[in-house]
Structure formats: C-alpha cells, structure tokens
Design a protein around this motif. Structure first.
Motif, mmCIF file in Angstrom:
data_model
loop_
_atom_site.group_PDB
_atom_site.id
_atom_site.type_symbol
_atom_site.label_atom_id
_atom_site.label_comp_id
_atom_site.label_asym_id
_atom_site.label_seq_id
_atom_site.Cartn_x
_atom_site.Cartn_y
_atom_site.Cartn_z
ATOM 1 N N TYR A 1 0.841 -1.192 0.000
ATOM 2 C CA TYR A 1 0.000 0.000 0.000
ATOM 3 C C TYR A 1 0.879 1.246 0.000
ATOM 4 C CZ TYR A 1 -3.197 -3.588 1.696
ATOM 5 O OH TYR A 1 -3.933 -4.737 1.829
ATOM 6 N N TYR A 2 0.450 2.265 -0.732
ATOM 7 C CA TYR A 2 1.189 3.525 -0.812
ATOM 8 C C TYR A 2 0.207 4.692 -0.865
ATOM 9 C CZ TYR A 2 4.755 0.341 -2.724
ATOM 10 O OH TYR A 2 5.638 -0.707 -2.929
ATOM 11 N N PRO A 3 0.602 5.824 -0.315
ATOM 12 C CA PRO A 3 -0.197 7.033 -0.540
ATOM 13 C C PRO A 3 0.152 7.604 -1.914
ATOM 14 C CG PRO A 3 1.689 7.552 0.815
ATOM 15 C CD PRO A 3 1.750 6.078 0.570
ATOM 16 N N ASP A 4 -0.673 8.497 -2.406
ATOM 17 C CA ASP A 4 -0.442 9.074 -3.726
ATOM 18 C C ASP A 4 0.896 9.814 -3.804
ATOM 19 O OD1 ASP A 4 -3.925 9.968 -4.337
ATOM 20 O OD2 ASP A 4 -2.838 8.087 -4.592
ATOM 21 N N SER A 5 1.346 10.349 -2.674
ATOM 22 C CA SER A 5 2.554 11.180 -2.686
ATOM 23 C C SER A 5 3.811 10.402 -3.067
ATOM 24 C CB SER A 5 2.746 11.824 -1.311
ATOM 25 O OG SER A 5 2.817 10.826 -0.300
ATOM 26 N N VAL A 6 3.812 9.081 -2.899
ATOM 27 C CA VAL A 6 5.022 8.303 -3.205
ATOM 28 C C VAL A 6 4.772 7.185 -4.203
ATOM 29 C CG1 VAL A 6 5.878 8.773 -0.872
ATOM 30 C CG2 VAL A 6 4.800 6.570 -1.371
ATOM 31 N N ARG A 7 3.514 6.921 -4.530
ATOM 32 C CA ARG A 7 3.205 5.806 -5.440
ATOM 33 C C ARG A 7 3.901 6.026 -6.779
ATOM 34 N NH1 ARG A 7 -1.869 5.972 -5.031
ATOM 35 N NH2 ARG A 7 -2.087 4.392 -3.403
ATOM 36 N N GLY A 8 4.559 4.979 -7.257
ATOM 37 C CA GLY A 8 5.298 5.053 -8.515
ATOM 38 C C GLY A 8 6.750 5.458 -8.336
ATOM 39 N N ARG A 9 7.092 5.984 -7.171
ATOM 40 C CA ARG A 9 8.482 6.374 -6.896
ATOM 41 C C ARG A 9 9.118 5.485 -5.840
ATOM 42 N NH1 ARG A 9 9.654 11.150 -4.647
ATOM 43 N NH2 ARG A 9 7.665 11.321 -3.526
ATOM 44 N N PHE A 10 8.334 5.061 -4.847
ATOM 45 C CA PHE A 10 8.838 4.248 -3.740
ATOM 46 C C PHE A 10 8.323 2.821 -3.880
ATOM 47 C CE2 PHE A 10 9.348 7.821 -0.303
ATOM 48 C CZ PHE A 10 10.084 8.558 -1.207
ATOM 49 N N THR A 11 9.145 1.866 -3.445
ATOM 50 C CA THR A 11 8.749 0.459 -3.450
ATOM 51 C C THR A 11 9.123 -0.170 -2.127
ATOM 52 O OG1 THR A 11 9.095 0.291 -5.846
ATOM 53 C CG2 THR A 11 8.972 -1.768 -4.596
ATOM 54 N N ILE A 12 8.134 -0.758 -1.461
ATOM 55 C CA ILE A 12 8.381 -1.481 -0.214
ATOM 56 C C ILE A 12 8.535 -2.961 -0.535
ATOM 57 C CG2 ILE A 12 5.910 -1.782 0.289
ATOM 58 C CD1 ILE A 12 6.620 -1.421 3.266
ATOM 59 N N SER A 13 9.457 -3.598 0.159
ATOM 60 C CA SER A 13 9.658 -5.039 -0.023
ATOM 61 C C SER A 13 10.187 -5.614 1.275
ATOM 62 C CB SER A 13 10.615 -5.325 -1.182
ATOM 63 O OG SER A 13 11.894 -4.780 -0.924
ATOM 64 N N ARG A 14 10.232 -6.932 1.350
ATOM 65 C CA ARG A 14 10.730 -7.586 2.562
ATOM 66 C C ARG A 14 11.388 -8.901 2.198
ATOM 67 N NH1 ARG A 14 5.792 -8.094 6.355
ATOM 68 N NH2 ARG A 14 7.263 -9.293 7.660
ATOM 69 N N ASP A 15 12.336 -9.298 3.026
ATOM 70 C CA ASP A 15 12.992 -10.587 2.914
ATOM 71 C C ASP A 15 12.786 -11.283 4.251
ATOM 72 O OD1 ASP A 15 14.679 -12.784 2.821
ATOM 73 O OD2 ASP A 15 16.265 -11.723 1.758
ATOM 74 N N ASN A 16 11.784 -12.136 4.322
ATOM 75 C CA ASN A 16 11.459 -12.776 5.603
ATOM 76 C C ASN A 16 12.557 -13.720 6.074
ATOM 77 O OD1 ASN A 16 9.078 -11.368 5.870
ATOM 78 N ND2 ASN A 16 7.785 -13.027 5.088
ATOM 79 N N ALA A 17 13.304 -14.274 5.173
ATOM 80 C CA ALA A 17 14.412 -15.165 5.560
ATOM 81 C C ALA A 17 15.520 -14.387 6.264
ATOM 82 C CB ALA A 17 14.964 -15.871 4.331
ATOM 83 N N LYS A 18 15.637 -13.089 5.947
ATOM 84 C CA LYS A 18 16.676 -12.252 6.546
ATOM 85 C C LYS A 18 16.110 -11.248 7.546
ATOM 86 C CE LYS A 18 19.822 -12.647 2.614
ATOM 87 N NZ LYS A 18 20.626 -11.929 1.593
#
Length: 124
Positions: A59-76
């Motif tokens: 989920y992203y607000p309009d202010s950052v959508r298309g510029r920011f990307t959230i991700s996760r590495d559950n193994a780390k």
C-alpha cells in the motif's frame, strides 16, 4: 515484541535514489505486517508504505506511489524501502514499524513497535 533498527538514510540530490533497510529481531518476522512512515520537521508522522506479512499486498499514498517500493525478505528478517526520483519534500526522518493487525495499515496507531528512525535529506 519485535525490535527494529533502520539504516540507509543520508543526503541525496533531487532525482536521486536511496534504499532504506529495517532489520528486525526478537520475534518471528513473517507474522508482522510492516510499514514505513516519515516525519518532517514541524509536521505529523505520515504514512509512506506498508506490506503484509507474506508480501501479498502493498500500500502507498499518492505522494510516493510510482516512486517508492516497499519489499521484505522474511528469511533475513529485513524490510526495505527503495526510494527513486526523490524530491526535497521527501526530506524527513523515516521510521519502520510492525503491526499484528492487517487493518488500518496506513495509520500509525495500528503499529505496536517502532524503530529509532533514519534521516533522509533531499537537496535541490
């Protein structure tokens, strides 16, 4: 309870990129939904991005959508925020946070644990 430590902040020129990391410890990382928030001087803490425990939804607000990307590495046990096309208005302290509830991930009140924050400064 989970302990969170952010890293990767710094100073960058407008149009540049930064990648923030948030290392989690103390509990099973994959059960937590995670979010990034930011707080600029004199302003309230604002939602930046959120991701569910299994990374199925983001989920992203309009202010950052298309510029920011959230991700996760559950193994780390690590959460990331890739920030591209940065603007001076992105300058803030950035915080990662964890939540056991999947609802209201855009609201700071939904999160139980917070990191200490990392400063991001974007110069024009």
């Amino acid at each position: 309870q989970v302990q969170l430590v952010e890293s990767g902040g710094g100073s960058v020129q407008a149009g540049g990129s930064l990648r923030l990391s948030c290392k989690a410890s103390g509990s099973t990382f994959s059960i937590f939904h995670m979010g990034w928030f930011r707080q600029a001087d004199g302003k309230e803490r604002a939602f930046v991005a959120a991701i569910t425990g299994n990374a199925a939804a983001r989920y992203y607000p309009d202010s950052v959508r298309g510029r920011f990307t959230i991700s996760r590495d559950n193994a780390k046990n690590t959460l990331f925020l890739q920030m591209n096309s940065l603007k001076p208005e992105d300058t803030a302290v950035y915080y990662c946070a964890s939540s056991r509830q999947i609802s209201r991930l855009g609201e700071a009140a939904a999160y139980e644990s917070w990191g200490q924050g990392t400063q991001v400064t974007v110069t024009s």
